[in-house]
Design an enzyme around this catalytic site. Structure first.
Site, PDB file in Angstrom:
ATOM      1  N   HIS A  55      22.662  17.698 -23.409  1.00  0.00           N
ATOM      2  CA  HIS A  55      23.802  18.810 -23.854  1.00  0.00           C
ATOM      3  C   HIS A  55      24.857  18.133 -24.163  1.00  0.00           C
ATOM      4  O   HIS A  55      25.183  17.149 -24.044  1.00  0.00           O
ATOM      5  CB  HIS A  55      23.838  19.902 -22.748  1.00  0.00           C
ATOM      6  CG  HIS A  55      22.551  20.875 -22.337  1.00  0.00           C
ATOM      7  ND1 HIS A  55      22.729  21.911 -21.401  1.00  0.00           N
ATOM      8  CD2 HIS A  55      21.329  20.575 -22.661  1.00  0.00           C
ATOM      9  CE1 HIS A  55      21.684  22.470 -21.466  1.00  0.00           C
ATOM     10  NE2 HIS A  55      20.742  21.573 -22.205  1.00  0.00           N
ATOM     11  N   GLU A  57      28.092  18.635 -23.408  1.00  0.00           N
ATOM     12  CA  GLU A  57      28.643  18.552 -22.165  1.00  0.00           C
ATOM     13  C   GLU A  57      28.356  17.270 -21.318  1.00  0.00           C
ATOM     14  O   GLU A  57      29.385  16.416 -20.987  1.00  0.00           O
ATOM     15  CB  GLU A  57      28.858  19.679 -21.154  1.00  0.00           C
ATOM     16  CG  GLU A  57      29.142  21.114 -21.840  1.00  0.00           C
ATOM     17  CD  GLU A  57      27.923  21.776 -22.221  1.00  0.00           C
ATOM     18  OE1 GLU A  57      27.084  21.434 -22.999  1.00  0.00           O
ATOM     19  OE2 GLU A  57      27.861  23.073 -21.861  1.00  0.00           O
ATOM     20  N   CYS A  85      25.770  26.005 -18.954  1.00  0.00           N
ATOM     21  CA  CYS A  85      24.760  26.103 -18.160  1.00  0.00           C
ATOM     22  C   CYS A  85      24.963  25.605 -16.675  1.00  0.00           C
ATOM     23  O   CYS A  85      26.025  24.969 -16.618  1.00  0.00           O
ATOM     24  CB  CYS A  85      23.450  25.756 -18.761  1.00  0.00           C
ATOM     25  SG  CYS A  85      23.316  23.808 -18.412  1.00  0.00           S
ATOM     26  N   CYS A  88      25.249  21.866 -16.534  1.00  0.00           N
ATOM     27  CA  CYS A  88      26.436  21.312 -17.141  1.00  0.00           C
ATOM     28  C   CYS A  88      27.846  21.690 -16.123  1.00  0.00           C
ATOM     29  O   CYS A  88      28.511  20.933 -15.882  1.00  0.00           O
ATOM     30  CB  CYS A  88      26.589  21.814 -18.520  1.00  0.00           C
ATOM     31  SG  CYS A  88      25.686  21.118 -19.670  1.00  0.00           S
TER      32      CYS A  88
END
Length: 156
Positions: A55, A57, A85, A88
């Site tokens: 992701h 992040e 999410c 993260c």
């Protein structure tokens, strides 16, 4: 105090989301800022990297830790175009960032208050300052357009 506004940094983060989109990924970008300078950037890459943890992040946090030579990224701000999410959010808490600034809310999997709020759990030993809704309309529009085009392409 920051020389640049949260809106300034979020505009930069939107460019990273567009890069993800150009690569066929869900358009989410992340920018890690420390002492008024960008120390790392990330954009969604789980499809291309064959990595469910890639992701935006996580990529930005990993690079930021390498730049600072520390797994604790104290006093940094992470700008993200979409509410993080659970994975993260957990990484942000463990990295000890000072602030999270995000654009669009994520009703389906947002872990900063939309679906659940990992950050406000009283058992967490680190508190992250959260600023939500920065350039939310622009951040949400990129995602809406991406998924609209994807649905249209599947229907052809």
């Amino acid at each position: 105090m920051s020389r640049y506004s949260d809106q300034y940094w979020m505009h930069q983060t939107l460019r990273l989301a567009l890069r993800a989109q150009e690569e066929g990924e869900v358009p989410v970008g992340a920018l890690l800022v420390f002492d008024n300078r960008v120390i790392s950037k990330g954009w969604n890459q789980p499809i291309n990297r064959h990595d469910p943890t890639a992701h935006a992040e996580i990529i930005a946090l990993r690079q930021g830790g390498a730049v600072l030579q520390n797994y604790r990224i104290l006093n940094a701000t992470l700008y993200v175009t979409l509410e993080p999410c659970v994975m993260c959010a957990g990484a942000m808490i463990l990295s000890r960032i000072r602030r999270l600034v995000y654009g669009a809310a994520d009703e389906k999997s947002g872990a900063a208050g939309s679906l659940i709020d990992v950050f406000s759990n009283p058992g967490m030993n680190h508190k992250v300052e959260i600023v939500s809704g920065v350039l939310a309309c622009a951040c949400a529009a990129i995602l809406r357009n991406f998924f609209r085009l994807r649905r249209q392409h599947k229907n052809l």
